[in-house]
Each structure stands twice: as C-alpha cells, then as structure tokens.
Design a protein around this motif. Structure first.
Motif, PDB file in Angstrom:
ATOM      1  N   SER A  31       0.851  -1.185   0.000  1.00 55.61           N
ATOM      2  CA  SER A  31       0.000   0.000   0.000  1.00 55.61           C
ATOM      3  C   SER A  31       0.886   1.232   0.000  1.00 55.61           C
ATOM      4  N   SER A  32       0.347   2.331  -0.467  1.00 54.47           N
ATOM      5  CA  SER A  32       1.093   3.585  -0.519  1.00 54.47           C
ATOM      6  C   SER A  32       0.302   4.651   0.226  1.00 54.47           C
ATOM      7  N   VAL A  33       0.677   4.866   1.473  1.00 54.44           N
ATOM      8  CA  VAL A  33      -0.021   5.820   2.325  1.00 54.44           C
ATOM      9  C   VAL A  33       0.826   7.077   2.428  1.00 54.44           C
ATOM     10  N   ASN A  34       0.224   8.219   2.132  1.00 58.67           N
ATOM     11  CA  ASN A  34       0.926   9.499   2.231  1.00 58.67           C
ATOM     12  C   ASN A  34      -0.132  10.611   2.239  1.00 58.67           C
ATOM     13  N   TYR A  35      -0.541  11.036   3.427  1.00 55.39           N
ATOM     14  CA  TYR A  35      -1.559  12.076   3.520  1.00 55.39           C
ATOM     15  C   TYR A  35      -1.397  12.869   4.808  1.00 55.39           C
ATOM     16  N   GLN A  36      -2.206  13.917   4.943  1.00 60.66           N
ATOM     17  CA  GLN A  36      -2.132  14.819   6.088  1.00 60.66           C
ATOM     18  C   GLN A  36      -3.475  14.891   6.793  1.00 60.66           C
ATOM     19  N   ILE A  37      -3.408  15.130   8.109  1.00 61.86           N
ATOM     20  CA  ILE A  37      -4.605  15.362   8.910  1.00 61.86           C
ATOM     21  C   ILE A  37      -4.440  16.712   9.597  1.00 61.86           C
ATOM     22  N   ASN A  38      -5.404  17.583   9.398  1.00 60.66           N
ATOM     23  CA  ASN A  38      -5.414  18.897  10.039  1.00 60.66           C
ATOM     24  C   ASN A  38      -6.159  18.763  11.362  1.00 60.66           C
ATOM     25  N   LEU A  39      -5.438  18.859  12.477  1.00 60.05           N
ATOM     26  CA  LEU A  39      -6.048  18.691  13.793  1.00 60.05           C
ATOM     27  C   LEU A  39      -7.013  19.809  14.155  1.00 60.05           C
ATOM     28  N   ASN A  40      -7.039  20.889  13.374  1.00 55.88           N
ATOM     29  CA  ASN A  40      -7.990  21.979  13.626  1.00 55.88           C
ATOM     30  C   ASN A  40      -9.396  21.637  13.135  1.00 55.88           C
ATOM     31  N   PRO A  50      -4.052  13.257  24.533  1.00 54.81           N
ATOM     32  CA  PRO A  50      -3.401  11.954  24.734  1.00 54.81           C
ATOM     33  C   PRO A  50      -4.402  10.859  25.091  1.00 54.81           C
ATOM     34  N   SER A  51      -4.054   9.649  24.710  1.00 55.57           N
ATOM     35  CA  SER A  51      -4.836   8.428  24.976  1.00 55.57           C
ATOM     36  C   SER A  51      -6.119   8.349  24.165  1.00 55.57           C
ATOM     37  N   ASN A  52      -6.220   9.116  23.102  1.00 58.88           N
ATOM     38  CA  ASN A  52      -7.368   9.035  22.203  1.00 58.88           C
ATOM     39  C   ASN A  52      -6.925   8.509  20.846  1.00 58.88           C
ATOM     40  N   HIS A  53      -7.856   7.907  20.143  1.00 64.28           N
ATOM     41  CA  HIS A  53      -7.555   7.373  18.818  1.00 64.28           C
ATOM     42  C   HIS A  53      -8.594   7.861  17.811  1.00 64.28           C
ATOM     43  N   PHE A  54      -8.230   7.698  16.555  1.00 66.32           N
ATOM     44  CA  PHE A  54      -9.139   7.999  15.455  1.00 66.32           C
ATOM     45  C   PHE A  54      -8.920   6.937  14.388  1.00 66.32           C
ATOM     46  N   VAL A  55      -9.995   6.416  13.830  1.00 64.49           N
ATOM     47  CA  VAL A  55      -9.908   5.453  12.736  1.00 64.49           C
ATOM     48  C   VAL A  55     -10.274   6.174  11.453  1.00 64.49           C
ATOM     49  N   ASP A  56      -9.308   6.254  10.543  1.00 64.23           N
ATOM     50  CA  ASP A  56      -9.507   6.950   9.272  1.00 64.23           C
ATOM     51  C   ASP A  56      -9.741   5.911   8.181  1.00 64.23           C
ATOM     52  N   ILE A  57     -10.968   5.854   7.671  1.00 63.74           N
ATOM     53  CA  ILE A  57     -11.283   4.902   6.598  1.00 63.74           C
ATOM     54  C   ILE A  57     -11.493   5.619   5.268  1.00 63.74           C
ATOM     55  N   SER A  58     -10.977   6.852   5.189  1.00 65.92           N
ATOM     56  CA  SER A  58     -11.094   7.612   3.944  1.00 65.92           C
ATOM     57  C   SER A  58     -10.172   7.014   2.881  1.00 65.92           C
ATOM     58  N   GLU A  59     -10.257   7.507   1.681  1.00 65.63           N
ATOM     59  CA  GLU A  59      -9.384   7.060   0.594  1.00 65.63           C
ATOM     60  C   GLU A  59      -7.989   7.612   0.835  1.00 65.63           C
ATOM     61  N   ASN A  60      -7.213   6.912   1.648  1.00 65.79           N
ATOM     62  CA  ASN A  60      -5.899   7.402   2.035  1.00 65.79           C
ATOM     63  C   ASN A  60      -4.757   6.502   1.568  1.00 65.79           C
ATOM     64  N   GLY A  61      -5.050   5.514   0.765  1.00 64.16           N
ATOM     65  CA  GLY A  61      -4.030   4.603   0.259  1.00 64.16           C
ATOM     66  C   GLY A  61      -3.843   3.345   1.086  1.00 64.16           C
ATOM     67  N   SER A  62      -4.510   3.261   2.221  1.00 62.89           N
ATOM     68  CA  SER A  62      -4.399   2.067   3.057  1.00 62.89           C
ATOM     69  C   SER A  62      -5.281   0.954   2.493  1.00 62.89           C
ATOM     70  N   ILE A  63      -5.247  -0.192   3.147  1.00 64.33           N
ATOM     71  CA  ILE A  63      -6.042  -1.336   2.699  1.00 64.33           C
ATOM     72  C   ILE A  63      -7.469  -1.239   3.240  1.00 64.33           C
ATOM     73  N   LYS A  64      -7.613  -1.167   4.562  1.00 64.14           N
ATOM     74  CA  LYS A  64      -8.934  -1.058   5.196  1.00 64.14           C
ATOM     75  C   LYS A  64      -9.111   0.254   5.954  1.00 64.14           C
ATOM     76  N   GLY A  65      -8.025   0.978   6.168  1.00 66.47           N
ATOM     77  CA  GLY A  65      -8.059   2.218   6.938  1.00 66.47           C
ATOM     78  C   GLY A  65      -6.822   2.310   7.801  1.00 66.47           C
ATOM     79  N   VAL A  66      -6.730   3.399   8.562  1.00 59.45           N
ATOM     80  CA  VAL A  66      -5.577   3.640   9.428  1.00 59.45           C
ATOM     81  C   VAL A  66      -6.074   3.955  10.836  1.00 59.45           C
ATOM     82  N   ILE A  67      -5.451   3.317  11.832  1.00 56.68           N
ATOM     83  CA  ILE A  67      -5.701   3.597  13.242  1.00 56.68           C
ATOM     84  C   ILE A  67      -4.623   4.588  13.680  1.00 56.68           C
ATOM     85  N   ILE A  68      -5.021   5.742  14.195  1.00 56.70           N
ATOM     86  CA  ILE A  68      -4.070   6.746  14.669  1.00 56.70           C
ATOM     87  C   ILE A  68      -4.307   6.930  16.163  1.00 56.70           C
TER      88      ILE A  68
END
Length: 143
Positions: A31-40, A50-68
């Motif tokens: 997979s080819s993942v290369n994108y930005q997230i604007n925290l604003n 801290p201690s929080n997560h976000f699951v990004d299932i947008s079209e970001n180049g991942s297979i099923k999504g990214v856990i951040i």
C-alpha cells in the motif's frame, strides 16, 4: 595480502542488505499511504488529546483504513486497520476498544495500537506500522 583484504571488503559490502522494505507480510498487499490530517478540523478533535484514537477509513491509500493513536501529543502511532495475519476480507477490518484492536473475523486476533504487537490469537505478524510526524497542528502519515 592487500588483494585478499580488498576482496573480503567488497564481498562484505555486497552481502549487506537494506531494510527499507522490511514488511514481508504475504497477507497484506503493498500500500502507498501518504496524507495529512489537520487537527484543527472538528472530526479530528479527539487526536488533540493523549490516549485518544481515530480510525480513518477515507481514501488514504491504506487497505482497510488507518488507526491513529495520540500517545502524548508529541508521539503518535499509526497502523493499518486490516488484520495482518490473514488476507483482507469482509471481516478483516478491526474494531478498537481502548488501546486494543480486535479482528472482526472469528480468529481471536487482537493487537496493541500503541506498539502494534499481537496480544492474542494466532499469527506471526504485528500490525503494519505507518510513520506519523506532527508539525504544528498537522499530522503527516506515510509509509
């Protein structure tokens, strides 16, 4: 003597390999993942704390999504959402509870989303890690 030393040096250099492509997981396609997230932006507000997560299932180049996961506002972890110990399928996207991701298939696989290590189930692979860099209020995620 000099020829022998030179030949040994050349063989040693040629036998070294790069670990640039250390992901030898036969279950997950490249997979080819290369994108930005604007925290604003409001949808990413949880990642400001801290201690929080976000699951990004947008079209970001991942297979099923990214856990951040926000470790401490300066360190973040990011991993592929697809279970690394079987081929992607309708059930291979994981569910997150706290710092544990669990595969939705009936294999019992679960992983730590801070370290990527498998915590239960069978398999030889940990989560596929993506690089995360924070600059100001922007996260840069890539592999």
């Amino acid at each position: 003597m000099k020829k022998t030393l030179f030949l040994a040096s050349v063989l040693l250099i040629l036998s070294c390999s790069s670990d640039d492509n250390g992901d030898n997981n036969q279950f997950l396609p490249p997979s080819s993942v290369n994108y930005q997230i604007n925290l604003n932006l409001p949808q990413f507000n949880k990642l400001k704390f801290p201690s929080n997560h976000f699951v990004d299932i947008s079209e970001n180049g991942s297979i099923k999504g990214v856990i951040i996961y926000n470790i401490d506002n300066t360190q973040y972890s990011a991993f592929e959402l697809s279970d690394p110990n079987h081929s992607p399928s309708s059930c291979s996207a994981q569910t997150i509870d706290g710092i544990t991701s669990t595969c939705n298939c009936d294999d019992g696989n679960s992983y730590n989303i801070v370290t990527g290590q498998q915590t239960s189930g069978d398999g030889q692979f940990g989560l596929r890690r993506y690089s995360v860099r924070r600059e100001g209020n922007t996260l840069f995620i890539s592999n």
